[in-house]
Design an enzyme around this catalytic site. Structure first.
Site, short mmCIF file in Angstrom:
data_model
loop_
_atom_site.label_atom_id
_atom_site.label_comp_id
_atom_site.label_asym_id
_atom_site.label_seq_id
_atom_site.Cartn_x
_atom_site.Cartn_y
_atom_site.Cartn_z
N SER A 215 0.84 -1.20 0.00
CA SER A 215 0.00 0.00 0.00
C SER A 215 0.87 1.24 0.00
CB SER A 215 -0.96 -0.04 1.19
OG SER A 215 -2.00 0.89 1.04
N GLU A 352 -9.10 -4.60 -4.76
CA GLU A 352 -8.34 -3.55 -4.06
C GLU A 352 -9.25 -2.46 -3.48
OE1 GLU A 352 -5.32 -3.62 -3.29
OE2 GLU A 352 -4.06 -4.49 -4.84
N HIS A 477 -7.77 -5.57 -0.40
CA HIS A 477 -6.52 -4.85 -0.17
C HIS A 477 -5.88 -5.37 1.11
CE1 HIS A 477 -3.80 -1.46 -0.69
NE2 HIS A 477 -3.97 -1.12 0.57
#
Length: 601
Positions: A215, A352, A477
């Site tokens: 991330s 995501e 995610h």
């Protein structure tokens, strides 16, 4: 069944059981460092690991060093230094409810952790080294939650995790010596310099260093890989779900002063000029800044008003990564040449956009039953992302809204609320992750000798680091973090998973495959290992192969090619025709470059 151990210090140190010499010690130019031993198991195999925790790699960034670039530690005190417990996480703000932020207001936080396997290295030069940079939107997180024992043991590499300054403490930019900006990025680089200088004392090979992150950590490793002065500090890069080409992420200097002024107002300070704003911020302690953040966060519409991210400071970042993509189409600048000299694994998860569910609906209880109407998507979500993807930063364009709505409508069941929610997740995932991710991969692979690899993670894991409804089944995610670290994480911090956790057998097998690929890449710059077999084919500009991680892995091609074409060609073309704007969002020329003295064009 393999049992997962989440203890933070080894249980060998029970009084009266361990002798005074039963601990690892290394000697460095900084002084001696005493660590602790840990034992971990993985798939019925037991490993012994040397842990060195909470080592300061820079001077405490407090007092005169607050908001300044980090300064190196010259000597450790006391000597020998007891590296047996984690150092404090960096002061941070709590965007998504992780409990750690409530207790993380310490600014003396620049520590790293070293996990060294007890096995002999694969080469006489020492173990390959993997340095992990955590995510958290540049606003929260700590390297302490990523326990490196299993990854180090199964892969026979040294794993290093780090803290770096976050939010206003890491990214306030006043364009002068008071706050030069990008302090968090400079912290990361300082940690990499520390590894380069001292990792040999721990049995590491300083010429085989891989940086990897997830991330915001993936964005960070991308930015480090675009800074040519990092040459020699690392050779390989792994970006898990993050790209520096995310639109509007890297800001110009003025854009990072605005949230500081807003915070100063919440602190009841005068804000007629920048000097008053800085004086207010500088005299405010962490607790006061955190309280101001909580006040602002009470209104979700003000979320972006209080965020601090990397800036074009004229030194670390002389141009936005989006600008570099455009420049590289004709003549690759030095930043891109350096990036292409490195080997690169780039990855994306299937869903995501799931991390933004909390922005769509902020109550955890409602995630499972989240229902959106087409009006919610058309009138709220799409307008909110238009300024991020248009050159003119328009907030209202009926033509673009209609175009995007049509693109992201499930035409099989266009009025089913659950499917509209899924399409919203896909839209947000494409904007923030998948399209920028493919873009940075294509930028890298255009080099003549680039070693590029792309993956997609679609495994529907049993437990998730962030809240995930059951109707999302392609890998949210952060879902790959568990397998990459051998499920040796502080899951309680991530997702409120209490106690020890052991995933199903197929996830252990997935974890073993991923750890093997990751550590092979660290050792040989090739995830397939020394023999270079083609189970994971290279990502090339003409074929665009990728490896899909799931219960059973498979090879695919042209991942998200359709979405990239839509957002990088069709949307800018339509905008130009509708708004007579000659500059697309991906070749913007205003406020996109700075010189070393801070002057922006």
């Amino acid at each position: 069944m393999v049992q997962v151990c989440f203890v933070f210090v080894t249980c060998f140190f029970l009084a009266g059981i361990v002798s005074s010499v039963d601990f690892p010690r290394v000697s460095t130019k900084l002084g001696d460092i005493n660590g602790v031993y840990s034992t971990v198991s993985f798939k019925n195999r037991e490993f012994k690991v040397k842990r060195f925790l909470g080592i300061p790699y820079a001077m405490p960034p407090v007092g005169k060093l607050r908001f300044k670039k980090p300064e190196p530690v010259e000597i450790l005190s006391p000597n020998p230094f007891p590296a047996d417990t984690f150092g404090s996480p960096c002061a941070q703000v709590d965007m998504f409810g992780q409990k750690i932020a409530e207790n993380s207001l310490t600014e003396d936080c620049l520590f790293l952790n070293v996990y060294a396997p007890h096995q002999d290295p694969d080469k006489v030069t020492g173990h390959a080294v993997m340095v992990f940079i955590h995510g958290g939107g540049f606003s929260l997180g700590t390297g302490n939650t990523y326990i490196g024992d299993r990854l180090a043991s199964v892969g026979n590499v040294i794993v290093v995790t780090i803290n770096y300054r976050l939010w206003i403490w890491g990214f306030l930019d006043f364009n002068d010596e008071r706050a030069p900006g990008n302090m968090g990025l400079w912290d990361q680089q300082m940690a990499l310099k520390w590894v380069n200088k001292y990792i040999e004392s721990f049995g590491g090979d300083k010429d085989r260093v891989t940086i990897f992150g997830q991330s915001a950590g993936a964005i960070s490793v991308g930015l480090q890989a675009l800074y040519p002065k990092n040459k020699g500090l690392f050779q390989n890069v792994i970006a898990e779900s993050g790209s520096p080409t995310v639109m509007s992420l890297v800001k110009n200097i003025n854009e990072n002063i605005q949230p500081a002024a807003y915070l100063a107002q919440l602190l009841n300070c005068r804000t007629e000029n920048n000097e008053q704003v800085f004086e207010c911020i500088q005299k405010s302690d962490s607790e006061s800044l955190f309280k101001a953040f909580k006040i602002a966060l009470a209104d979700p519409r003000l979320f972006w008003n209080i965020m601090f991210t990397p800036t074009i400071d004229g030194e670390f970042l002389k141009s936005s990564p989006v600008k570099l993509v455009e420049q590289a189409k004709t003549d690759a600048p030095a930043e891109v040449e350096f990036f292409r000299s490195l080997s690169f694994i780039n990855g994306l998860n299937g869903d995501e956009g799931g991390m933004w569910i909390q922005m769509i609906d902020g109550t955890k209880e409602s995630y499972e039953d989240l229902k959106l109407s087409q009006e919610d998507l058309d009138d709220n979500i799409i307008p909110s992302i238009l300024p991020l993807v248009t050159a003119s930063r328009v907030k209202d364009s009926n033509v673009l809204k209609s175009l995007i709505s049509s693109k992201y409508k499930d035409w099989k069941t266009p009025y089913e609320p659950k499917n509209i929610a899924k399409q919203a997740v896909k839209l947000l995932g494409d904007i923030y992750f998948t399209v920028p991710g493919i873009e940075i991969g294509r930028l890298h692979v255009n080099g003549p000798n680039s070693g590029s690899y792309l993956y997609r993670f679609t495994a529907g894991v049993e437990r998730h680091p962030i809240p995930t409804p059951s109707w999302m089944d392609l890998g949210n995610h952060a879902d790959e973090i568990g397998p990459v670290f051998g499920y040796h994480l502080d899951f309680d911090w991530f997702g409120g998973i209490k106690g020890e956790y052991s995933p199903p057998e197929w996830e252990w097998n997935l974890s073993e495959r991923m750890m093997t690929f990751w550590t092979n890449f660290a050792k040989y710059s090739n995830p397939n290992g020394q023999d270079g077999s083609n189970s994971w084919p290279k990502y090339t500009i003409d074929r665009e192969h990728y490896l899909n991680f799931d219960r059973r892995d498979h090879v695919g091609q042209y991942l998200h090619a359709d979405e990239v074409d839509f957002w990088r060609k069709i949307v800018p073309m339509v905008e130009e025709q509708c708004h007579d704007d000659k500059l697309s969002a991906f070749s913007r020329k205003s406020s996109d470059t700075c010189d070393a003295e801070g002057g922006c064009n």
